[in-house]
Motif scaffolding. Sequence first.
Motif, mmCIF file in Angstrom:
data_model
loop_
_atom_site.group_PDB
_atom_site.id
_atom_site.type_symbol
_atom_site.label_atom_id
_atom_site.label_comp_id
_atom_site.label_asym_id
_atom_site.label_seq_id
_atom_site.Cartn_x
_atom_site.Cartn_y
_atom_site.Cartn_z
ATOM 1 N N LEU A 109 -3.181 8.307 -8.709
ATOM 2 C CA LEU A 109 -2.179 7.429 -8.080
ATOM 3 C C LEU A 109 -0.852 7.328 -8.844
ATOM 4 N N HIS A 110 -0.665 8.218 -9.813
ATOM 5 C CA HIS A 110 0.660 8.315 -10.443
ATOM 6 C C HIS A 110 1.532 9.298 -9.645
ATOM 7 N N CYS A 111 1.086 9.646 -8.445
ATOM 8 C CA CYS A 111 1.820 10.609 -7.604
ATOM 9 C C CYS A 111 3.120 9.989 -7.086
ATOM 10 N N ASP A 112 3.927 10.827 -6.431
ATOM 11 C CA ASP A 112 5.241 10.377 -5.951
ATOM 12 C C ASP A 112 5.168 9.343 -4.826
ATOM 13 N N GLU A 113 4.164 9.473 -3.961
ATOM 14 C CA GLU A 113 4.094 8.583 -2.792
ATOM 15 C C GLU A 113 2.716 7.919 -2.720
ATOM 16 N N PRO A 114 2.450 7.017 -3.654
ATOM 17 C CA PRO A 114 1.107 6.425 -3.720
ATOM 18 C C PRO A 114 0.710 5.656 -2.466
ATOM 19 N N GLU A 115 1.681 4.970 -1.844
ATOM 20 C CA GLU A 115 1.341 4.200 -0.634
ATOM 21 C C GLU A 115 0.894 5.120 0.491
ATOM 22 N N ARG A 116 1.613 6.257 0.620
ATOM 23 C CA ARG A 116 1.244 7.217 1.666
ATOM 24 C C ARG A 116 -0.176 7.746 1.427
ATOM 25 N N LEU A 117 -0.464 8.028 0.170
ATOM 26 C CA LEU A 117 -1.801 8.512 -0.175
ATOM 27 C C LEU A 117 -2.864 7.458 0.142
ATOM 28 N N LEU A 118 -2.550 6.203 -0.132
ATOM 29 C CA LEU A 118 -3.507 5.134 0.165
ATOM 30 C C LEU A 118 -3.688 4.956 1.669
ATOM 31 N N HIS A 119 -2.616 5.163 2.445
ATOM 32 C CA HIS A 119 -2.747 5.154 3.908
ATOM 33 C C HIS A 119 -3.699 6.256 4.356
ATOM 34 N N TYR A 120 -3.521 7.455 3.809
ATOM 35 C CA TYR A 120 -4.396 8.574 4.180
ATOM 36 C C TYR A 120 -5.852 8.244 3.849
ATOM 37 N N ALA A 121 -6.041 7.635 2.677
ATOM 38 C CA ALA A 121 -7.408 7.277 2.282
ATOM 39 C C ALA A 121 -7.984 6.255 3.266
ATOM 40 N N ALA A 122 -7.179 5.252 3.624
ATOM 41 C CA ALA A 122 -7.654 4.235 4.570
ATOM 42 C C ALA A 122 -7.981 4.863 5.928
ATOM 43 N N ASP A 123 -7.186 5.845 6.352
ATOM 44 C CA ASP A 123 -7.435 6.520 7.634
ATOM 45 C C ASP A 123 -8.789 7.210 7.681
ATOM 46 N N ALA A 124 -9.252 7.640 6.509
ATOM 47 C CA ALA A 124 -10.506 8.406 6.460
ATOM 48 C C ALA A 124 -11.735 7.508 6.563
ATOM 49 N N VAL A 125 -11.532 6.200 6.342
ATOM 50 C CA VAL A 125 -12.662 5.282 6.148
ATOM 51 C C VAL A 125 -12.873 4.409 7.384
ATOM 52 N N ARG A 126 -14.128 4.096 7.684
ATOM 53 C CA ARG A 126 -14.424 3.191 8.809
ATOM 54 C C ARG A 126 -13.942 1.773 8.455
ATOM 55 N N PRO A 127 -13.614 0.951 9.464
ATOM 56 C CA PRO A 127 -13.272 -0.443 9.158
ATOM 57 C C PRO A 127 -14.422 -1.097 8.394
ATOM 58 N N GLY A 128 -14.090 -1.806 7.345
ATOM 59 C CA GLY A 128 -15.114 -2.440 6.509
ATOM 60 C C GLY A 128 -15.602 -1.553 5.377
ATOM 61 N N GLY A 129 -15.224 -0.277 5.427
ATOM 62 C CA GLY A 129 -15.570 0.641 4.336
ATOM 63 C C GLY A 129 -14.622 0.446 3.154
ATOM 64 N N GLN A 130 -14.696 1.348 2.207
ATOM 65 C CA GLN A 130 -13.980 1.124 0.949
ATOM 66 C C GLN A 130 -13.094 2.292 0.540
ATOM 67 N N VAL A 131 -11.988 1.950 -0.091
ATOM 68 C CA VAL A 131 -11.207 2.925 -0.857
ATOM 69 C C VAL A 131 -11.398 2.550 -2.325
ATOM 70 N N LEU A 132 -11.846 3.509 -3.104
ATOM 71 C CA LEU A 132 -12.142 3.258 -4.523
ATOM 72 C C LEU A 132 -11.177 4.061 -5.380
ATOM 73 N N VAL A 133 -10.527 3.354 -6.284
ATOM 74 C CA VAL A 133 -9.509 3.963 -7.146
ATOM 75 C C VAL A 133 -9.953 3.822 -8.588
ATOM 76 N N ILE A 134 -9.775 4.907 -9.356
ATOM 77 C CA ILE A 134 -9.791 4.716 -10.807
ATOM 78 C C ILE A 134 -8.527 5.355 -11.386
ATOM 79 N N HIS A 135 -8.113 4.800 -12.511
ATOM 80 C CA HIS A 135 -6.973 5.398 -13.199
ATOM 81 C C HIS A 135 -7.035 5.093 -14.694
ATOM 82 N N TRP A 136 -6.209 5.851 -15.417
ATOM 83 C CA TRP A 136 -6.091 5.646 -16.862
ATOM 84 C C TRP A 136 -5.518 4.260 -17.142
ATOM 85 N N ARG A 137 -6.078 3.614 -18.162
ATOM 86 C CA ARG A 137 -5.493 2.349 -18.620
ATOM 87 C C ARG A 137 -4.050 2.565 -19.012
ATOM 88 N N TYR A 138 -3.278 1.504 -18.833
ATOM 89 C CA TYR A 138 -1.894 1.548 -19.281
ATOM 90 C C TYR A 138 -1.883 1.301 -20.776
#
Length: 193
Positions: A109-138
């Motif tokens: 999620l350090h990509c150029d368009e993180p919101e767009r990527l999160l939209h794509y992830a949400a599109d793939a998932v059924r309502p009530g399902g999950q988007v799971l993110v991990i990232h490096w600590r700051y």
Amino acid sequence: MKLRDSGMPDEAYWETLFDVPLVLARLGIDSSLGDVVELGCGYGTFSIPIARAITGKLTTFDIETAMIDRTTERAAELPNGKIICQLRDVMEHGFGIAGVDAALVFNLLHCDEPERLLHYAADAVRPGGQVLVIHWRYGETPRGPSLDIRPRPEQVIAWAHETGRLQTDGGPIDLPPWHYGVRFRVQSASTDH
Ligand SMILES: C[S@@+](CC[C@H](N)C(=O)[O-])C[C@H]1O[C@@H](n2cnc3c(N)ncnc32)[C@H](O)[C@@H]1O
């Protein structure tokens, strides 16, 4: 387009940087999940254990042939059809899949368009399902994108909420030694993006 700063060090070193069973346990990636989709299989570091843990199949995409080949090779130890590895530019074309229980966006999620990527992830998932993110600590870590593009958990949560589709399911999750995670619930059907 390959997401910025998404190249990999060698496999053996990469796999010292995570406690994979702990990540799965703390994110709730287990037999409660049916089909799951993953962006960026890399070496299959998470793909193989996740495919084992879930009851459905894991579909995973990468833009690099070498990464698809390596994950496919490792998937040979699993039952046929447990993992589908496909070459795909997810930033260009989205996931091309719908109705899965969870979409995984790990270390990207350090990509150029993180919101767009999160939209794509949400599109793939059924309502009530999950988007799971991990990232490096700051902060200081042995790898990870430079701090000027590395999101803190609060930033990831803000981007997710801006999609209007994702609600935080609990706060940030500590994933030692070097990562954090956030779980989101998908609220509704697709919107424009
Ligand atoms: C930092 S690695 C993380 C791999 C894996 N998620 C992990 O945490 O072990 C990012 C992966 O995403 C892939 N990638 C980068 N841009 C992509 C895109 N637009 N579509 C699909 N995969 C992409 C890279 O080739 C790389 O294998």
